[in-house]
Design a protein around this motif. Structure first.
Motif, PDB file in Angstrom:
ATOM      1  N   VAL A   1       0.843  -1.207   0.000  1.00  0.00           N
ATOM      2  CA  VAL A   1       0.000   0.000   0.000  1.00  0.00           C
ATOM      3  C   VAL A   1       0.875   1.253   0.000  1.00  0.00           C
ATOM      4  O   VAL A   1       0.597   2.209  -0.726  1.00  0.00           O
ATOM      5  N   ALA A   2       1.942   1.264   0.786  1.00  0.00           N
ATOM      6  CA  ALA A   2       2.843   2.420   0.826  1.00  0.00           C
ATOM      7  C   ALA A   2       3.523   2.609  -0.526  1.00  0.00           C
ATOM      8  O   ALA A   2       3.677   3.743  -0.994  1.00  0.00           O
ATOM      9  N   LYS A   3       3.909   1.516  -1.179  1.00  0.00           N
ATOM     10  CA  LYS A   3       4.517   1.618  -2.507  1.00  0.00           C
ATOM     11  C   LYS A   3       3.529   2.237  -3.496  1.00  0.00           C
ATOM     12  O   LYS A   3       3.894   3.118  -4.277  1.00  0.00           O
ATOM     13  N   ARG A   4       2.288   1.751  -3.455  1.00  0.00           N
ATOM     14  CA  ARG A   4       1.274   2.281  -4.369  1.00  0.00           C
ATOM     15  C   ARG A   4       1.031   3.769  -4.103  1.00  0.00           C
ATOM     16  O   ARG A   4       1.010   4.582  -5.022  1.00  0.00           O
ATOM     17  N   GLU A   5       0.844   4.136  -2.848  1.00  0.00           N
ATOM     18  CA  GLU A   5       0.531   5.527  -2.508  1.00  0.00           C
ATOM     19  C   GLU A   5       1.693   6.459  -2.837  1.00  0.00           C
ATOM     20  O   GLU A   5       1.485   7.561  -3.342  1.00  0.00           O
ATOM     21  N   LEU A   6       2.909   6.024  -2.569  1.00  0.00           N
ATOM     22  CA  LEU A   6       4.076   6.840  -2.898  1.00  0.00           C
ATOM     23  C   LEU A   6       4.217   6.956  -4.415  1.00  0.00           C
ATOM     24  O   LEU A   6       4.515   8.035  -4.938  1.00  0.00           O
TER      25      LEU A   6
ATOM     26  N   GLU B   1       5.463  -1.138 -10.214  1.00  0.00           N
ATOM     27  CA  GLU B   1       5.862  -2.473 -10.681  1.00  0.00           C
ATOM     28  C   GLU B   1       5.971  -3.446  -9.506  1.00  0.00           C
ATOM     29  O   GLU B   1       5.454  -4.568  -9.562  1.00  0.00           O
ATOM     30  N   GLU B   2       6.629  -3.019  -8.446  1.00  0.00           N
ATOM     31  CA  GLU B   2       6.788  -3.878  -7.269  1.00  0.00           C
ATOM     32  C   GLU B   2       5.438  -4.196  -6.640  1.00  0.00           C
ATOM     33  O   GLU B   2       5.172  -5.347  -6.267  1.00  0.00           O
ATOM     34  N   ALA B   3       4.601  -3.196  -6.500  1.00  0.00           N
ATOM     35  CA  ALA B   3       3.285  -3.412  -5.886  1.00  0.00           C
ATOM     36  C   ALA B   3       2.396  -4.272  -6.784  1.00  0.00           C
ATOM     37  O   ALA B   3       1.648  -5.131  -6.289  1.00  0.00           O
ATOM     38  N   ALA B   4       2.479  -4.070  -8.098  1.00  0.00           N
ATOM     39  CA  ALA B   4       1.682  -4.877  -9.028  1.00  0.00           C
ATOM     40  C   ALA B   4       2.121  -6.340  -8.968  1.00  0.00           C
ATOM     41  O   ALA B   4       1.276  -7.245  -8.974  1.00  0.00           O
TER      42      ALA B   4
ATOM     43  N   GLU C   1      -4.617  -1.822  -8.263  1.00  0.00           N
ATOM     44  CA  GLU C   1      -4.554  -0.384  -8.547  1.00  0.00           C
ATOM     45  C   GLU C   1      -3.161  -0.009  -9.050  1.00  0.00           C
ATOM     46  O   GLU C   1      -3.027   0.826  -9.953  1.00  0.00           O
ATOM     47  N   SER C   2      -2.127  -0.634  -8.512  1.00  0.00           N
ATOM     48  CA  SER C   2      -0.768  -0.364  -8.990  1.00  0.00           C
ATOM     49  C   SER C   2      -0.594  -0.843 -10.425  1.00  0.00           C
ATOM     50  O   SER C   2       0.031  -0.160 -11.239  1.00  0.00           O
TER      51      SER C   2
ATOM     52  N   GLN D   1      -4.099  -7.827 -15.882  1.00  0.00           N
ATOM     53  CA  GLN D   1      -3.804  -8.211 -14.499  1.00  0.00           C
ATOM     54  C   GLN D   1      -4.750  -7.498 -13.538  1.00  0.00           C
ATOM     55  O   GLN D   1      -5.316  -8.118 -12.640  1.00  0.00           O
ATOM     56  N   ALA D   2      -4.936  -6.213 -13.736  1.00  0.00           N
ATOM     57  CA  ALA D   2      -5.827  -5.447 -12.861  1.00  0.00           C
ATOM     58  C   ALA D   2      -7.279  -5.867 -13.059  1.00  0.00           C
ATOM     59  O   ALA D   2      -8.032  -6.004 -12.091  1.00  0.00           O
ATOM     60  N   ALA D   3      -7.681  -6.089 -14.295  1.00  0.00           N
ATOM     61  CA  ALA D   3      -9.064  -6.474 -14.593  1.00  0.00           C
ATOM     62  C   ALA D   3      -9.406  -7.829 -13.974  1.00  0.00           C
ATOM     63  O   ALA D   3     -10.528  -8.038 -13.504  1.00  0.00           O
ATOM     64  N   GLU D   4      -8.429  -8.733 -13.933  1.00  0.00           N
ATOM     65  CA  GLU D   4      -8.660 -10.045 -13.331  1.00  0.00           C
ATOM     66  C   GLU D   4      -8.886  -9.949 -11.828  1.00  0.00           C
ATOM     67  O   GLU D   4      -9.411 -10.880 -11.218  1.00  0.00           O
ATOM     68  N   SER D   5      -8.496  -8.808 -11.251  1.00  0.00           N
ATOM     69  CA  SER D   5      -8.751  -8.557  -9.833  1.00  0.00           C
ATOM     70  C   SER D   5      -9.946  -7.637  -9.653  1.00  0.00           C
ATOM     71  O   SER D   5     -10.051  -6.928  -8.654  1.00  0.00           O
ATOM     72  N   SER D   6     -10.817  -7.613 -10.643  1.00  0.00           N
ATOM     73  CA  SER D   6     -12.074  -6.846 -10.605  1.00  0.00           C
ATOM     74  C   SER D   6     -11.869  -5.332 -10.573  1.00  0.00           C
ATOM     75  O   SER D   6     -12.606  -4.610  -9.913  1.00  0.00           O
ATOM     76  N   HIS D   7     -10.877  -4.847 -11.293  1.00  0.00           N
ATOM     77  CA  HIS D   7     -10.667  -3.404 -11.415  1.00  0.00           C
ATOM     78  C   HIS D   7     -11.449  -2.936 -12.641  1.00  0.00           C
ATOM     79  O   HIS D   7     -11.061  -3.206 -13.779  1.00  0.00           O
ATOM     80  N   PRO D   8     -12.572  -2.214 -12.449  1.00  0.00           N
ATOM     81  CA  PRO D   8     -13.452  -1.892 -13.584  1.00  0.00           C
ATOM     82  C   PRO D   8     -12.824  -0.995 -14.640  1.00  0.00           C
ATOM     83  O   PRO D   8     -13.031  -1.206 -15.833  1.00  0.00           O
ATOM     84  N   LYS D   9     -12.058   0.009 -14.244  1.00  0.00           N
ATOM     85  CA  LYS D   9     -11.438   0.895 -15.236  1.00  0.00           C
ATOM     86  C   LYS D   9     -10.428   0.131 -16.087  1.00  0.00           C
ATOM     87  O   LYS D   9     -10.295   0.390 -17.272  1.00  0.00           O
ATOM     88  N   ALA D  10      -9.723  -0.802 -15.465  1.00  0.00           N
ATOM     89  CA  ALA D  10      -8.754  -1.599 -16.206  1.00  0.00           C
ATOM     90  C   ALA D  10      -9.451  -2.451 -17.257  1.00  0.00           C
ATOM     91  O   ALA D  10      -8.965  -2.585 -18.386  1.00  0.00           O
ATOM     92  N   ALA D  11     -10.593  -3.019 -16.901  1.00  0.00           N
ATOM     93  CA  ALA D  11     -11.344  -3.834 -17.859  1.00  0.00           C
ATOM     94  C   ALA D  11     -11.797  -2.985 -19.043  1.00  0.00           C
ATOM     95  O   ALA D  11     -11.714  -3.425 -20.204  1.00  0.00           O
ATOM     96  N   LEU D  12     -12.244  -1.771 -18.778  1.00  0.00           N
ATOM     97  CA  LEU D  12     -12.665  -0.874 -19.864  1.00  0.00           C
ATOM     98  C   LEU D  12     -11.494  -0.475 -20.759  1.00  0.00           C
ATOM     99  O   LEU D  12     -11.611  -0.471 -21.984  1.00  0.00           O
TER     100      LEU D  12
END
Length: 158
Positions: A66-71, A90-93, A99-100, A128-139
């Motif tokens: 979470v800190a990696k993503r936020e930073l 990249e590390e967080a993903a 979200e990362s 990768q993000a869409a497979e985790s139910s990230h709607p914007k990534a799927a779009l």
């Protein structure tokens, strides 16, 4: 009266944040829960502050996804920190943060000339993000595939 309520709420939130930072400093090796990290990041993005950035950096160095993503999100808009933002995303993903993966895909979607970035890599990250139910990534993934921008389409999309 309304002004007093707004300023009182602001002061109370600052005091809570300071208390959270002090509590975290008391436990140097402890990484706080995600909501505390996100609150520190939000305050940093609104008000700045070297201490908050330093604390986020410490938590990221301790392995907090979470800190990696936020930073990364804070560094994303700063040209001089673009590579650092990409590394953090990249590390967080890789650790499974959708979200990362999405934010990194947004950054690499437009190639920078070195051949490493572009729609193909972005499509993989969006997937990768869409497979985790990230709607914007799927779009975004659907848009890339539909528009033919993703020359190297993800395996699941072929």
């Amino acid at each position: 009266m309304e002004l007093f309520n707004k300023s009182g709420a602001l002061i109370a939130s600052v005091l809570v944040m300071v208390g959270a930072l002090i509590a975290c400093q008391a436990k140097e090796d402890a990484v706080p829960p995600a909501p505390v990290i996100e609150a520190v990041a939000q305050k940093l993005s609104v008000h700045g502050g070297a201490a908050a950035e330093r604390r986020l950096r410490e938590w990221a160095d301790q392995g907090s996804v979470v800190a990696k993503r936020e930073l990364g999100m804070i560094y994303q808009s700063k040209t001089q920190h673009r590579n650092e933002a990409m590394r953090l995303f990249e590390e967080a993903a890789r650790a499974g943060d959708s979200e990362s993966a999405f934010q990194l895909a947004e950054m690499v979607r437009t190639p920078r000339g070195d051949g490493a970035d572009g729609p193909g890599r972005a499509a993989t990250l969006y997937q990768q993000a869409a497979e985790s139910s990230h709607p914007k990534a799927a779009l975004r993934l659907a848009s890339l595939v539909r528009g033919g921008e993703a020359a190297a389409q993800p395996a699941a999309m072929k």
